[in-house]
Design a protein around this motif. Structure first.
Motif, PDB file in Angstrom:
ATOM      1  N   ARG A  42      10.027 -10.637 -10.615  1.00  0.00           N
ATOM      2  CA  ARG A  42       9.550 -10.892 -11.981  1.00  0.00           C
ATOM      3  C   ARG A  42      10.353 -10.118 -13.036  1.00  0.00           C
ATOM      4  NH1 ARG A  42       4.046 -12.700 -12.351  1.00  0.00           N
ATOM      5  NH2 ARG A  42       3.712 -14.084 -10.566  1.00  0.00           N
ATOM      6  N   THR A  43      11.158  -9.163 -12.604  1.00  0.00           N
ATOM      7  CA  THR A  43      11.894  -8.310 -13.537  1.00  0.00           C
ATOM      8  C   THR A  43      13.390  -8.416 -13.264  1.00  0.00           C
ATOM      9  OG1 THR A  43      11.643  -6.402 -12.044  1.00  0.00           O
ATOM     10  CG2 THR A  43       9.975  -6.688 -13.767  1.00  0.00           C
ATOM     11  N   ARG A  44      14.190  -7.833 -14.156  1.00  0.00           N
ATOM     12  CA  ARG A  44      15.641  -7.907 -14.030  1.00  0.00           C
ATOM     13  C   ARG A  44      16.318  -6.548 -13.898  1.00  0.00           C
ATOM     14  NH1 ARG A  44      18.036 -12.638 -15.807  1.00  0.00           N
ATOM     15  NH2 ARG A  44      16.701 -14.401 -15.277  1.00  0.00           N
ATOM     16  N   ARG A  45      15.811  -5.529 -14.579  1.00  0.00           N
ATOM     17  CA  ARG A  45      16.553  -4.278 -14.672  1.00  0.00           C
ATOM     18  C   ARG A  45      15.775  -3.050 -14.223  1.00  0.00           C
ATOM     19  NH1 ARG A  45      17.626  -7.657 -18.738  1.00  0.00           N
ATOM     20  NH2 ARG A  45      15.779  -6.977 -19.866  1.00  0.00           N
ATOM     21  N   ILE A  46      14.481  -3.059 -14.365  1.00  0.00           N
ATOM     22  CA  ILE A  46      13.700  -1.861 -14.107  1.00  0.00           C
ATOM     23  C   ILE A  46      13.657  -1.554 -12.609  1.00  0.00           C
ATOM     24  CG2 ILE A  46      11.452  -3.030 -13.845  1.00  0.00           C
ATOM     25  CD1 ILE A  46      10.296  -0.733 -15.627  1.00  0.00           C
ATOM     26  N   GLY A  47      13.600  -0.269 -12.256  1.00  0.00           N
ATOM     27  CA  GLY A  47      13.449   0.124 -10.869  1.00  0.00           C
ATOM     28  C   GLY A  47      12.008  -0.050 -10.421  1.00  0.00           C
ATOM     29  N   ILE A  48      11.817  -0.462  -9.168  1.00  0.00           N
ATOM     30  CA  ILE A  48      10.486  -0.613  -8.583  1.00  0.00           C
ATOM     31  C   ILE A  48      10.431   0.254  -7.334  1.00  0.00           C
ATOM     32  CG2 ILE A  48       8.766  -2.187  -7.659  1.00  0.00           C
ATOM     33  CD1 ILE A  48       9.391  -2.824 -10.537  1.00  0.00           C
ATOM     34  N   GLY A  49       9.401   1.113  -7.256  1.00  0.00           N
ATOM     35  CA  GLY A  49       9.288   1.992  -6.106  1.00  0.00           C
ATOM     36  C   GLY A  49       7.881   1.996  -5.528  1.00  0.00           C
ATOM     37  N   THR A  50       7.756   2.432  -4.288  1.00  0.00           N
ATOM     38  CA  THR A  50       6.446   2.588  -3.660  1.00  0.00           C
ATOM     39  C   THR A  50       6.033   4.050  -3.754  1.00  0.00           C
ATOM     40  OG1 THR A  50       7.365   2.932  -1.436  1.00  0.00           O
ATOM     41  CG2 THR A  50       6.870   0.672  -2.092  1.00  0.00           C
ATOM     42  N   ALA A  51       4.753   4.269  -4.084  1.00  0.00           N
ATOM     43  CA  ALA A  51       4.266   5.635  -4.255  1.00  0.00           C
ATOM     44  C   ALA A  51       2.824   5.739  -3.747  1.00  0.00           C
ATOM     45  CB  ALA A  51       4.350   6.055  -5.718  1.00  0.00           C
ATOM     46  N   VAL A  52       2.685   5.625  -2.451  1.00  0.00           N
ATOM     47  CA  VAL A  52       3.737   5.524  -1.465  1.00  0.00           C
ATOM     48  C   VAL A  52       3.378   4.469  -0.433  1.00  0.00           C
ATOM     49  CG1 VAL A  52       4.490   7.928  -1.652  1.00  0.00           C
ATOM     50  CG2 VAL A  52       2.682   7.337  -0.008  1.00  0.00           C
ATOM     51  N   SER A  53       4.392   4.133   0.399  1.00  0.00           N
ATOM     52  CA  SER A  53       4.130   3.384   1.623  1.00  0.00           C
ATOM     53  C   SER A  53       3.686   4.393   2.679  1.00  0.00           C
ATOM     54  CB  SER A  53       5.391   2.655   2.085  1.00  0.00           C
ATOM     55  OG  SER A  53       5.782   1.679   1.132  1.00  0.00           O
ATOM     56  N   VAL A  54       2.539   4.127   3.314  1.00  0.00           N
ATOM     57  CA  VAL A  54       1.929   5.109   4.213  1.00  0.00           C
ATOM     58  C   VAL A  54       2.495   4.931   5.620  1.00  0.00           C
ATOM     59  CG1 VAL A  54      -0.224   6.010   5.154  1.00  0.00           C
ATOM     60  CG2 VAL A  54      -0.151   5.143   2.809  1.00  0.00           C
ATOM     61  N   LEU A  55       3.281   5.913   6.079  1.00  0.00           N
ATOM     62  CA  LEU A  55       3.949   5.813   7.367  1.00  0.00           C
ATOM     63  C   LEU A  55       2.986   5.954   8.543  1.00  0.00           C
ATOM     64  CD1 LEU A  55       7.418   7.611   7.204  1.00  0.00           C
ATOM     65  CD2 LEU A  55       6.925   5.257   7.879  1.00  0.00           C
ATOM     66  N   SER A  56       1.824   6.522   8.329  1.00  0.00           N
ATOM     67  CA  SER A  56       0.902   6.746   9.441  1.00  0.00           C
ATOM     68  C   SER A  56       0.273   5.453   9.943  1.00  0.00           C
ATOM     69  CB  SER A  56      -0.204   7.718   9.018  1.00  0.00           C
ATOM     70  OG  SER A  56       0.337   8.960   8.624  1.00  0.00           O
ATOM     71  N   THR A  57       0.333   4.380   9.177  1.00  0.00           N
ATOM     72  CA  THR A  57      -0.330   3.140   9.565  1.00  0.00           C
ATOM     73  C   THR A  57       0.626   1.965   9.682  1.00  0.00           C
ATOM     74  OG1 THR A  57      -0.889   2.741   7.236  1.00  0.00           O
ATOM     75  CG2 THR A  57      -2.565   3.801   8.603  1.00  0.00           C
ATOM     76  N   VAL A  58       1.939   2.229   9.690  1.00  0.00           N
ATOM     77  CA  VAL A  58       2.909   1.141   9.780  1.00  0.00           C
ATOM     78  C   VAL A  58       4.029   1.566  10.720  1.00  0.00           C
ATOM     79  CG1 VAL A  58       4.333   1.936   7.840  1.00  0.00           C
ATOM     80  CG2 VAL A  58       4.277  -0.494   8.413  1.00  0.00           C
ATOM     81  N   HIS A  59       4.620   0.602  11.414  1.00  0.00           N
ATOM     82  CA  HIS A  59       5.771   0.909  12.266  1.00  0.00           C
ATOM     83  C   HIS A  59       6.973   1.206  11.375  1.00  0.00           C
ATOM     84  CE1 HIS A  59       8.799   0.717  15.370  1.00  0.00           C
ATOM     85  NE2 HIS A  59       7.870   0.474  16.297  1.00  0.00           N
ATOM     86  N   PRO A  60       7.660   2.319  11.580  1.00  0.00           N
ATOM     87  CA  PRO A  60       8.792   2.667  10.715  1.00  0.00           C
ATOM     88  C   PRO A  60       9.881   1.608  10.689  1.00  0.00           C
ATOM     89  CG  PRO A  60       8.118   4.554  12.024  1.00  0.00           C
ATOM     90  CD  PRO A  60       7.349   3.390  12.552  1.00  0.00           C
ATOM     91  N   VAL A  61      10.116   0.916  11.805  1.00  0.00           N
ATOM     92  CA  VAL A  61      11.153  -0.121  11.809  1.00  0.00           C
ATOM     93  C   VAL A  61      10.742  -1.294  10.930  1.00  0.00           C
ATOM     94  CG1 VAL A  61      12.341  -1.836  13.239  1.00  0.00           C
ATOM     95  CG2 VAL A  61      12.131   0.528  14.034  1.00  0.00           C
ATOM     96  N   ALA A  62       9.473  -1.682  10.995  1.00  0.00           N
ATOM     97  CA  ALA A  62       9.001  -2.773  10.137  1.00  0.00           C
ATOM     98  C   ALA A  62       9.163  -2.418   8.666  1.00  0.00           C
ATOM     99  CB  ALA A  62       7.548  -3.092  10.455  1.00  0.00           C
ATOM    100  N   LEU A  63       8.824  -1.177   8.302  1.00  0.00           N
ATOM    101  CA  LEU A  63       8.991  -0.750   6.915  1.00  0.00           C
ATOM    102  C   LEU A  63      10.463  -0.660   6.552  1.00  0.00           C
ATOM    103  CD1 LEU A  63       7.654   0.175   4.298  1.00  0.00           C
ATOM    104  CD2 LEU A  63       7.653   2.514   5.210  1.00  0.00           C
ATOM    105  N   GLY A  64      11.290  -0.188   7.487  1.00  0.00           N
ATOM    106  CA  GLY A  64      12.720  -0.114   7.230  1.00  0.00           C
ATOM    107  C   GLY A  64      13.336  -1.476   6.983  1.00  0.00           C
ATOM    108  N   GLU A  65      12.889  -2.488   7.736  1.00  0.00           N
ATOM    109  CA  GLU A  65      13.376  -3.846   7.508  1.00  0.00           C
ATOM    110  C   GLU A  65      12.998  -4.335   6.117  1.00  0.00           C
ATOM    111  OE1 GLU A  65      13.492  -5.886  11.934  1.00  0.00           O
ATOM    112  OE2 GLU A  65      11.584  -5.841  10.835  1.00  0.00           O
TER     113      GLU A  65
END
Length: 435
Positions: A118-141
């Protein structure tokens, strides 16, 4: 000290212009009364040849205030992200939660994908993605996909979360929260840095596989016309005020302070162990809303000690220090009393409604802050008041701690239109004073 312009005092928007670089200061070199920036002469005396601007982003929890639907909370977040780009903010940070109205976004990376489209220039970040409930490889992909398809505008913020029922629902268990974060973070970083990855740890064990897509490939860069907004279908030419192309936090920085490859990664730090985990891996910190300047200074000193103990040098430490992110609250109004009243009307009910819904995974006792007292604390600590007071508060923190990046909760009113107006005033009346 900065002065409020006549246009800011009358709430008229000022012209869009990039901020002049501010001084890059380190904790220990500056003293200032909380909430009051240093005089101009003293501020100039602390500047170094390598300077960085104060960068302001919007922090969106997708909070469900009492009486609102989940869709209304998410709609406010989506509209606020677009408004933040138009206002010239540097970034938008997205939280994720499960099973509680405190925040109704269950996957920050998925919502980030929508907002990057929906945007063109602004940075978008997660604050935060919770590593305790997700597989790190899935999040890395996911992170690699967003990095490569968004012109490098995605930042991955990660944290270990809390001892919530989420751990049982997703099957990771309490050990993933209490002891498993370092292993999960290391696997994630190896995936983001490498071309082939395997694992042989207590939590994850699998044969080596190819990393597809590879985050280490350079993202597609837009041509100049696209970056300037010349292909914007709205027909409006909008220049980014704060967005610094190719600039962002990252554990592997070149001589310019920019990440060498892959999406920037930041780590939410709420404890000494978390600070050491981030420093040992060369990652910048995301500090919580409850932290005042003195708390930030203590965590920065611990970070410095752990950084040097890991054998890293002062020059890279200085660059990474500028990439730490401090979460806070922003509410802009013509009078301080009005700004505080807006938050004190809405936030205590949301805290009680949202935080009170948390359930621990093993029945352990938990204590919740008094909702009104916590709201008052946040008003005292952060950018709540007139445009000048908001700017002074941010400058004071930057000067005392050296932190130059902020993720400010802008939805504290609980109202969509009020949130959009708050973001617009941050862009037109506060940002021009952060020089």
């Amino acid at each position: 000290m900065t002065r409020t312009s006549a246009r800011a005092e009358t709430r008229r928007p000022v012209g869009v212009r990039p901020p002049a670089p501010g001084p890059a200061l380190t904790a220990g070199t500056v003293t200032a009364v909380a909430g009051t920036p240093l005089p101009t002469a003293q501020r100039a005396a602390t500047a170094t040849a390598d300077t960085a601007p104060v960068r302001v982003g919007a922090f969106m929890l997708s909070a469900q205030f009492p009486g609102q639907t989940h869709g209304e909370a998410l709609d406010r977040t989506v509209r606020a992200a677009v408004a933040a780009e138009h206002a010239g903010l540097d970034s938008v940070w997205l939280a994720e939660h499960h099973f509680v109205p405190y925040g109704v976004c269950p996957n920050a990376a998925t919502l980030a994908a929508l907002l990057l489209g929906r945007t063109r220039r602004i940075g978008i970040g997660t604050a935060v993605s919770v590593l305790s409930t997700v597989h790190p490889v899935a999040l890395g992909e996911q992170a690699a996909l967003l990095h490569l398809t968004s012109d490098g505008r995605f930042t991955l913020g990660v944290g270990r979360g809390g001892p919530w029922i989420d751990l049982e629902v997703f099957g990771s268990g309490v050990d993933a929260f209490e002891q498993g974060f370092p292993e999960r973070l290391d696997l994630l970083l190896r995936w983001l840095r490498g071309s082939r990855v395997g694992a042989a740890g207590p939590q994850f064990s699998f044969p080596e596989v190819a990393v597809v897509p590879r985050a280490t490939e350079p993202p597609r860069r837009p041509d100049l016309g696209s970056w300037l907004g010349l292909d914007d279908r709205t027909g409006l030419l909008r220049f980014p005020r704060q967005r610094q192309d190719l600039d962002g936090p990252g554990e592997e920085l070149g001589s310019t302070g920019r990440p060498l490859a892959g999406p920037p990664v930041v780590v939410a730090c709420t404890s000494p162990d978390g600070v050491r985990t981030a420093a040992e891996r060369g990652l910048p910190m995301l500090l919580g809303m409850h932290s005042g300047d003195e708390d930030k200074l203590r965590m920065l000193e611990l970070y410095r000690s752990a950084w040097l103990a890991a054998g890293r040098g002062e020059e890279q430490l200085r660059r990474v220090t500028r990439q730490h992110v401090a979460a806070g609250v922003a509410q802009v109004d013509d009078r301080t009393s009005a700004a505080r009243a807006t938050l004190l009307r809405a936030m205590p009910g949301w805290f009680e409604f949202g935080l009170g819904a948390h359930r621990t995974v093993d029945g352990r006792e938990r204590k919740m802050r008094d909702p009104r007292q916590y709201t008052e604390l946040l008003c005292d600590l952060h950018a709540v008041g007139t445009p000048k007071q908001c700017a002074d508060r941010l400058l004071a923190t930057a000067e005392r701690t050296g932190i130059r990046r902020f993720a400010l909760l802008a939805e504290g009113s609980g109202d969509r239109e009020a949130t959009l107006h708050n973001i617009a005033r941050l862009g037109s009346e506060v940002l021009p004073q952060l020089t």
